[in-house]
Design a protein around this motif. Structure first.
Motif, PDB file in Angstrom:
ATOM      1  N   THR A 195       7.165  18.236   5.999  1.00 11.20           N
ATOM      2  CA  THR A 195       7.684  17.540   4.815  1.00 11.20           C
ATOM      3  C   THR A 195       7.921  16.073   5.128  1.00 11.20           C
ATOM      4  O   THR A 195       7.549  15.185   4.349  1.00 11.20           O
ATOM      5  CB  THR A 195       9.000  18.195   4.340  1.00 11.20           C
ATOM      6  N   MET A 196       8.544  15.814   6.279  1.00 15.10           N
ATOM      7  CA  MET A 196       8.837  14.430   6.666  1.00 15.10           C
ATOM      8  C   MET A 196       7.555  13.617   6.798  1.00 15.10           C
ATOM      9  O   MET A 196       7.458  12.485   6.305  1.00 15.10           O
ATOM     10  CB  MET A 196       9.608  14.417   7.987  1.00 15.10           C
ATOM     11  N   ARG A 197       6.564  14.200   7.430  1.00 12.64           N
ATOM     12  CA  ARG A 197       5.305  13.481   7.637  1.00 12.64           C
ATOM     13  C   ARG A 197       4.602  13.162   6.321  1.00 12.64           C
ATOM     14  O   ARG A 197       3.947  12.121   6.191  1.00 12.64           O
ATOM     15  CB  ARG A 197       4.369  14.295   8.531  1.00 12.64           C
ATOM     16  N   ASP A 198       4.743  14.051   5.321  1.00 15.53           N
ATOM     17  CA  ASP A 198       3.980  13.907   4.080  1.00 15.53           C
ATOM     18  C   ASP A 198       4.687  13.093   3.000  1.00 15.53           C
ATOM     19  O   ASP A 198       4.145  12.909   1.908  1.00 15.53           O
ATOM     20  CB  ASP A 198       3.648  15.296   3.511  1.00 15.53           C
ATOM     21  N   ILE A 199       5.887  12.603   3.284  1.00 18.30           N
ATOM     22  CA  ILE A 199       6.621  11.824   2.277  1.00 18.30           C
ATOM     23  C   ILE A 199       5.911  10.495   2.040  1.00 18.30           C
ATOM     24  O   ILE A 199       5.643   9.733   2.974  1.00 18.30           O
ATOM     25  CB  ILE A 199       8.071  11.587   2.724  1.00 18.30           C
ATOM     26  N   GLU A 200       5.606  10.227   0.783  1.00 15.51           N
ATOM     27  CA  GLU A 200       4.901   8.987   0.425  1.00 15.51           C
ATOM     28  C   GLU A 200       5.879   7.828   0.279  1.00 15.51           C
ATOM     29  O   GLU A 200       6.962   7.964  -0.293  1.00 15.51           O
ATOM     30  CB  GLU A 200       4.113   9.165  -0.872  1.00 15.51           C
ATOM     31  N   VAL A 201       5.484   6.688   0.815  1.00 14.68           N
ATOM     32  CA  VAL A 201       6.273   5.458   0.708  1.00 14.68           C
ATOM     33  C   VAL A 201       5.316   4.310   0.396  1.00 14.68           C
ATOM     34  O   VAL A 201       4.095   4.432   0.575  1.00 14.68           O
ATOM     35  CB  VAL A 201       7.040   5.160   2.012  1.00 14.68           C
ATOM     36  N   VAL A 202       5.876   3.208  -0.057  1.00 13.85           N
ATOM     37  CA  VAL A 202       5.082   2.012  -0.339  1.00 13.85           C
ATOM     38  C   VAL A 202       5.566   0.903   0.580  1.00 13.85           C
ATOM     39  O   VAL A 202       6.777   0.624   0.649  1.00 13.85           O
ATOM     40  CB  VAL A 202       5.220   1.589  -1.814  1.00 13.85           C
ATOM     41  N   ILE A 203       4.638   0.263   1.300  1.00 11.70           N
ATOM     42  CA  ILE A 203       5.020  -0.766   2.280  1.00 11.70           C
ATOM     43  C   ILE A 203       4.062  -1.962   2.191  1.00 11.70           C
ATOM     44  O   ILE A 203       2.940  -1.836   1.690  1.00 11.70           O
ATOM     45  CB  ILE A 203       4.997  -0.206   3.713  1.00 11.70           C
ATOM     46  N   PRO A 204       4.481  -3.117   2.690  1.00  9.90           N
ATOM     47  CA  PRO A 204       3.560  -4.257   2.777  1.00  9.90           C
ATOM     48  C   PRO A 204       2.460  -3.964   3.793  1.00  9.90           C
ATOM     49  O   PRO A 204       2.729  -3.387   4.846  1.00  9.90           O
ATOM     50  CB  PRO A 204       4.449  -5.412   3.254  1.00  9.90           C
ATOM     51  N   GLN A 230      15.638  -4.136  -3.820  1.00  3.42           N
ATOM     52  CA  GLN A 230      14.790  -5.227  -4.326  1.00  3.42           C
ATOM     53  C   GLN A 230      13.714  -5.597  -3.309  1.00  3.42           C
ATOM     54  O   GLN A 230      12.555  -5.845  -3.678  1.00  3.42           O
ATOM     55  CB  GLN A 230      15.650  -6.449  -4.644  1.00  3.42           C
ATOM     56  N   LEU A 231      14.091  -5.634  -2.042  1.00  2.29           N
ATOM     57  CA  LEU A 231      13.127  -5.981  -1.002  1.00  2.29           C
ATOM     58  C   LEU A 231      12.148  -4.843  -0.739  1.00  2.29           C
ATOM     59  O   LEU A 231      10.949  -5.069  -0.538  1.00  2.29           O
ATOM     60  CB  LEU A 231      13.862  -6.333   0.289  1.00  2.29           C
ATOM     61  N   MET A 232      12.642  -3.619  -0.760  1.00  4.67           N
ATOM     62  CA  MET A 232      11.790  -2.476  -0.436  1.00  4.67           C
ATOM     63  C   MET A 232      10.860  -2.085  -1.592  1.00  4.67           C
ATOM     64  O   MET A 232       9.904  -1.331  -1.377  1.00  4.67           O
ATOM     65  CB  MET A 232      12.658  -1.280  -0.045  1.00  4.67           C
ATOM     66  N   SER A 233      11.123  -2.598  -2.764  1.00  2.00           N
ATOM     67  CA  SER A 233      10.234  -2.333  -3.897  1.00  2.00           C
ATOM     68  C   SER A 233       9.266  -3.483  -4.139  1.00  2.00           C
ATOM     69  O   SER A 233       8.377  -3.401  -4.984  1.00  2.00           O
ATOM     70  CB  SER A 233      11.067  -2.102  -5.164  1.00  2.00           C
ATOM     71  N   GLY A 234       9.457  -4.569  -3.381  1.00  4.14           N
ATOM     72  CA  GLY A 234       8.616  -5.748  -3.582  1.00  4.14           C
ATOM     73  C   GLY A 234       9.066  -6.632  -4.715  1.00  4.14           C
ATOM     74  O   GLY A 234       8.397  -7.607  -5.068  1.00  4.14           O
ATOM     75  N   GLU A 235      10.220  -6.306  -5.291  1.00  3.52           N
ATOM     76  CA  GLU A 235      10.724  -7.088  -6.429  1.00  3.52           C
ATOM     77  C   GLU A 235      11.056  -8.516  -6.009  1.00  3.52           C
ATOM     78  O   GLU A 235      10.886  -9.462  -6.760  1.00  3.52           O
ATOM     79  CB  GLU A 235      11.977  -6.397  -6.992  1.00  3.52           C
ATOM     80  N   VAL A 236      11.558  -8.663  -4.772  1.00  8.00           N
ATOM     81  CA  VAL A 236      11.860  -9.985  -4.222  1.00  8.00           C
ATOM     82  C   VAL A 236      10.759 -10.382  -3.257  1.00  8.00           C
ATOM     83  O   VAL A 236      10.412  -9.615  -2.338  1.00  8.00           O
ATOM     84  CB  VAL A 236      13.219  -9.979  -3.494  1.00  8.00           C
ATOM     85  N   ASP A 237      10.186 -11.537  -3.479  1.00  8.15           N
ATOM     86  CA  ASP A 237       9.068 -12.021  -2.649  1.00  8.15           C
ATOM     87  C   ASP A 237       9.610 -12.744  -1.414  1.00  8.15           C
ATOM     88  O   ASP A 237      10.361 -13.700  -1.518  1.00  8.15           O
ATOM     89  CB  ASP A 237       8.215 -12.979  -3.482  1.00  8.15           C
ATOM     90  N   VAL A 238       9.216 -12.275  -0.230  1.00  2.88           N
ATOM     91  CA  VAL A 238       9.669 -12.909   1.017  1.00  2.88           C
ATOM     92  C   VAL A 238       8.525 -13.634   1.722  1.00  2.88           C
ATOM     93  O   VAL A 238       8.685 -14.087   2.846  1.00  2.88           O
ATOM     94  CB  VAL A 238      10.283 -11.863   1.971  1.00  2.88           C
ATOM     95  N   LYS A 284       0.829  -1.197   0.000  1.00  2.00           N
ATOM     96  CA  LYS A 284       0.000   0.000   0.000  1.00  2.00           C
ATOM     97  C   LYS A 284       0.869   1.254   0.000  1.00  2.00           C
ATOM     98  O   LYS A 284       2.007   1.245   0.464  1.00  2.00           O
ATOM     99  CB  LYS A 284      -0.920   0.014   1.223  1.00  2.00           C
ATOM    100  N   THR A 285       0.298   2.326  -0.522  1.00  2.00           N
ATOM    101  CA  THR A 285       0.961   3.632  -0.473  1.00  2.00           C
ATOM    102  C   THR A 285       0.457   4.384   0.746  1.00  2.00           C
ATOM    103  O   THR A 285      -0.747   4.430   1.012  1.00  2.00           O
ATOM    104  CB  THR A 285       0.657   4.445  -1.745  1.00  2.00           C
ATOM    105  N   CYS A 286       1.391   4.958   1.501  1.00  2.66           N
ATOM    106  CA  CYS A 286       1.026   5.743   2.674  1.00  2.66           C
ATOM    107  C   CYS A 286       2.102   6.810   2.877  1.00  2.66           C
ATOM    108  O   CYS A 286       3.002   6.966   2.055  1.00  2.66           O
ATOM    109  CB  CYS A 286       0.897   4.848   3.908  1.00  2.66           C
ATOM    110  N   THR A 287       2.009   7.559   3.940  1.00  3.05           N
ATOM    111  CA  THR A 287       3.033   8.563   4.253  1.00  3.05           C
ATOM    112  C   THR A 287       3.808   8.128   5.485  1.00  3.05           C
ATOM    113  O   THR A 287       3.353   7.267   6.256  1.00  3.05           O
ATOM    114  CB  THR A 287       2.402   9.938   4.520  1.00  3.05           C
TER     115      THR A 287
END
Length: 395
Positions: free
Chosen positions: A140-149, A382-390, A5-8
């Motif tokens: 700015t720090m709070r509003d930075i978008e990231v993608v996480i499991p 690779q792990l943080m982009s989801g490219e590698v499945d764990v 999911k995308t979140c901040t």
């Protein structure tokens, strides 16, 4: 693979700034018990966790400004001068204004958050604003978008892969520290009762590295060690700059190899020194990084000078000689003329022969750490982009 999911960053935890109690009031610091961290404390930090900085503050100091206590496992992120130092609080700490730390929510794995910020460090740096120096604001720090499991378990699995590598790196560092303490005990016996009738230059020569032109820097090629690559007892070869191979001939006197000893001669890391791990790569040394010239087999001569440089009075003398300007700075001749004990050459030879196997082990562990760090750094995106499945990993 699980759902992502995308979140901040603000969705993942509470972003906390810091502050500095007045340095003019001794009661803010004297006999303080509260750990207070500054970006300088993270400069060159080679481990993930930090428990204390150079200074503590008192309860009075805490109340006198807006710094806040943050719990263990808070992820510290320096937001100015410079942006991007990252560490995990090992215990309750507070910080100065140079941080935008993140206290993770209960459904966010703190180790995953650490690696997430590490992965996004350069992107966050680029969001800094300001004229005198760049800074990341709290908003700015709070509003930075990231993608996480979405799954907490998957966050833990990703973190476990990366932290397993860092655990081994940090374990090797502890082994090296124990080995170094053995050598230092033998050094104490060597110099015990002897007076300082010599200086470092009586044992070896030191020269500042080659002055590479700024237009020569490139994204890959022959690595060049800069002062920022040197932490105490640790050389970070993943933090080098690069030049093309045709520049090797210009800097041929400053090619370094396994067992060579380097020292930072300017800036916040002045006086910090580290050995070069054994590697088949050609590595060069930039100006303001000093290279000790110890002959064709430096490991056989490094124990004495290394242990000499580890002495508290020598460290203090280097720092004191480097003062007097806006940026600490020391010359090679300043270091070479620092008084120290120089025993009889036969005694030094015996000491070096006795302890060089210890330094060989240290250098070999450093080489293994280099390999582990390269693996970790290649896996991180690779792990943080989801490219590698764990998802199939059992933890």
């Amino acid at each position: 693979m699980g759902n992502w999911k995308t979140c901040t960053i603000g969705d993942l935890g509470t972003v906390v700034g810091g502050a500095t109690p007045s340095t003019k009031k001794a009661e803010n610091y004297e006999n303080g018990k509260i750990a207070w961290i500054t970006p300088k404390d993270l400069a060159g930090l080679s481990k993930r966790f930090i428990s204390r900085g150079e200074r503590n503050i008192t309860e009075q100091g805490l109340k006198s400004c807006s710094t806040q206590r943050m719990p263990a496992h808070t992820v510290l992120f320096s937001s100015r001068a410079p942006i991007g130092y990252i560490a995990i609080a090992e215990q309750e700490v507070c910080t100065n204004q140079g941080f935008k730390s993140v206290v993770p929510n209960d459904d966010v794995d703190y180790m995953f958050l650490y690696y997430l910020l590490k992965y996004n460090k350069d992107r966050i740096k680029n969001m800094g604003s300001g004229t005198t120096f760049k800074e990341i604001s709290g908003s700015t720090m709070r509003d930075i978008e990231v993608v996480i499991p979405e799954s907490f378990e998957e966050q833990q699995k990703i973190a476990s892969v990366l932290s397993g590598l860092d655990d081994k790196i940090e374990n090797n560092m502890e082994i090296n520290e124990n080995l170094l303490q053995q050598a230092l005990c033998l050094y104490e016996a060597l110099v015990d009762g002897k007076s300082k009738k010599g200086c470092i230059g009586d044992y070896c020569t030191l020269k500042s590295g080659f002055a590479f032109k700024s237009k020569w820097w490139q994204d890959s090629g022959v690595p060049v060690v800069k002062i920022g690559s040197i932490s105490q007892d640790y050389l970070n070869l993943s933090d080098c700059s690069y030049v093309s191979e045709d520049k090797i001939s210009s800097a041929k006197d400053f090619i370094v190899s396994g067992g060579d000893l380097l020292i930072a001669m300017t800036g916040a890391t002045i006086g910090k020194f580290a050995m070069v791990p054994k590697t088949t790569e050609t590595i060069l040394v930039n100006q303001r990084v000093g290279k000790f010239f110890l002959g064709d087999n430096p490991v056989m001569k490094i124990p004495f000078v290394y242990c000499t440089l580890k002495q508290a009075d020598i460290i203090s003398e280097i720092i004191n000689r480097g003062q007097g300007s806006a940026q600490p700075n020391i010359s090679a001749s300043d270091i070479m003329t620092i008084p120290c004990v120089i025993p009889q050459s036969e005694e030094i030879d015996r000491f070096n022969h006795q302890t060089s196997p210890i330094f060989e082990l240290i250098i070999n562990n450093q080489l293994e750490n280099m390999t582990l760090a390269k693996t970790r750094d290649s896996l991180l995106p690779q792990l943080m982009s989801g490219e590698v499945d764990v998802s199939g990993i059992l933890i």
